[in-house]
Design a protein around this motif. Structure first.
Motif, PDB file in Angstrom:
ATOM      1  N   GLY A 223      86.735  33.248  60.527  1.00 52.43           N
ATOM      2  CA  GLY A 223      87.279  34.105  59.479  1.00 52.43           C
ATOM      3  C   GLY A 223      86.370  34.206  58.266  1.00 52.43           C
ATOM      4  N   SER A 224      86.866  34.925  57.267  1.00 53.17           N
ATOM      5  CA  SER A 224      86.097  35.162  56.045  1.00 53.17           C
ATOM      6  C   SER A 224      86.912  34.771  54.823  1.00 53.17           C
ATOM      7  CB  SER A 224      85.710  36.636  55.932  1.00 53.17           C
ATOM      8  OG  SER A 224      84.874  37.030  57.006  1.00 53.17           O
TER       9      SER A 224
ATOM     10  N   ARG B 290      86.335  34.860  50.277  1.00 50.87           N
ATOM     11  CA  ARG B 290      85.482  35.204  49.139  1.00 50.87           C
ATOM     12  C   ARG B 290      85.855  34.321  47.959  1.00 50.87           C
ATOM     13  NH1 ARG B 290      82.145  39.428  47.868  1.00 50.87           N
ATOM     14  NH2 ARG B 290      81.835  39.895  45.634  1.00 50.87           N
TER      15      ARG B 290
ATOM     16  N   ARG C 139      75.331  33.980  57.040  1.00 49.05           N
ATOM     17  CA  ARG C 139      76.798  33.983  57.036  1.00 49.05           C
ATOM     18  C   ARG C 139      77.377  34.150  55.631  1.00 49.05           C
ATOM     19  NH1 ARG C 139      79.570  29.564  58.501  1.00 49.05           N
ATOM     20  NH2 ARG C 139      77.954  28.100  57.822  1.00 49.05           N
ATOM     21  N   PHE C 140      76.714  33.575  54.639  1.00 50.29           N
ATOM     22  CA  PHE C 140      77.194  33.614  53.257  1.00 50.29           C
ATOM     23  C   PHE C 140      76.304  34.530  52.428  1.00 50.29           C
ATOM     24  CE2 PHE C 140      79.304  29.116  53.065  1.00 50.29           C
ATOM     25  CZ  PHE C 140      80.015  29.417  54.221  1.00 50.29           C
ATOM     26  N   THR C 141      76.906  35.178  51.442  1.00 54.04           N
ATOM     27  CA  THR C 141      76.169  36.028  50.521  1.00 54.04           C
ATOM     28  C   THR C 141      76.620  35.741  49.098  1.00 54.04           C
ATOM     29  OG1 THR C 141      75.981  37.780  52.187  1.00 54.04           O
ATOM     30  CG2 THR C 141      75.561  38.375  49.882  1.00 54.04           C
TER      31      THR C 141
ATOM     32  N   GLN D  58      80.576  35.370  49.221  1.00 56.76           N
ATOM     33  CA  GLN D  58      81.233  35.928  50.391  1.00 56.76           C
ATOM     34  C   GLN D  58      80.875  35.070  51.590  1.00 56.76           C
ATOM     35  OE1 GLN D  58      83.407  38.584  50.715  1.00 56.76           O
ATOM     36  NE2 GLN D  58      83.610  37.912  52.841  1.00 56.76           N
ATOM     37  N   MET D  59      81.902  34.518  52.211  1.00 56.85           N
ATOM     38  CA  MET D  59      81.681  33.598  53.330  1.00 56.85           C
ATOM     39  C   MET D  59      82.259  34.214  54.600  1.00 56.85           C
ATOM     40  SD  MET D  59      82.568  29.972  51.468  1.00 56.85           S
ATOM     41  CE  MET D  59      84.294  30.362  51.273  1.00 56.85           C
ATOM     42  N   ASN D  60      81.403  34.467  55.562  1.00 51.74           N
ATOM     43  CA  ASN D  60      81.811  35.033  56.846  1.00 51.74           C
ATOM     44  C   ASN D  60      81.527  34.055  57.977  1.00 51.74           C
ATOM     45  OD1 ASN D  60      82.449  37.468  55.505  1.00 51.74           O
ATOM     46  ND2 ASN D  60      80.354  38.230  55.780  1.00 51.74           N
ATOM     47  N   SER D  61      82.138  34.311  59.096  1.00 46.73           N
ATOM     48  CA  SER D  61      81.931  33.466  60.287  1.00 46.73           C
ATOM     49  C   SER D  61      82.080  31.989  59.950  1.00 46.73           C
ATOM     50  CB  SER D  61      80.538  33.722  60.888  1.00 46.73           C
ATOM     51  OG  SER D  61      80.384  35.090  61.226  1.00 46.73           O
ATOM     52  N   LEU D  62      83.159  31.688  59.278  1.00 42.43           N
ATOM     53  CA  LEU D  62      83.364  30.320  58.801  1.00 42.43           C
ATOM     54  C   LEU D  62      83.561  29.352  59.958  1.00 42.43           C
ATOM     55  CD1 LEU D  62      85.500  31.162  55.694  1.00 42.43           C
ATOM     56  CD2 LEU D  62      83.438  29.748  55.670  1.00 42.43           C
TER      57      LEU D  62
END
Length: 121
Positions: free
Chosen positions: A16-17, A19, A66-68, A81-85
């Motif tokens: 999941g993601s 922010r 994965r993170f921005t 922004q954290m994706n593919s946690l």
């Protein structure tokens, strides 16, 4: 006095993601670098991502792709922004500001209280 307050933490499933946001309050003229650190139970605090006032970024190898990290200099905010946690991303995440010039003078470093991110099914 300059303070940092994080928001956006919580529980998310693997893949999941989430922010995270951090707002600096007080009279602020400039902040050199803003960053996110994290600390898991029993581990040392580690740098996750950082961004300079000019927009230069750097990331921990474990979160690259994965993170921005982003920031708004006018609003003195920084986001992550954290994706593919992954479960191993579970930590308390701390906002950090370095080289803060404010109404009360210069402060080398300011930390937020932290926000918990839990990645679990």
């Amino acid at each position: 006095q300059v303070q940092l307050v994080e928001s956006g933490g919580g529980l998310v499933q693997p893949g999941g993601s989430l922010r995270l946001s951090c707002a600096a309050s007080g009279t602020i003229f400039s902040i050199n670098r803003m960053a996110w650190y994290r600390q898991a139970p029993g581990k040392e605090r580690e740098l996750v991502a950082a961004i300079t006032s000019g927009g230069r970024t750097n990331y921990a190898d474990s979160v690259k792709g994965r993170f921005t990290i982003s920031r708004d200099n006018a609003k003195n905010t920084v986001s992550l922004q954290m994706n593919s946690l992954k479960p191993e991303d579970t930590s308390v995440y701390y906002c950090n500001a370095v080289g803060v010039v404010g109404g009360s003078g210069w402060r080398p470093e300011v930390w937020g209280p932290g926000t918990l991110v839990t990645v679990s099914s």
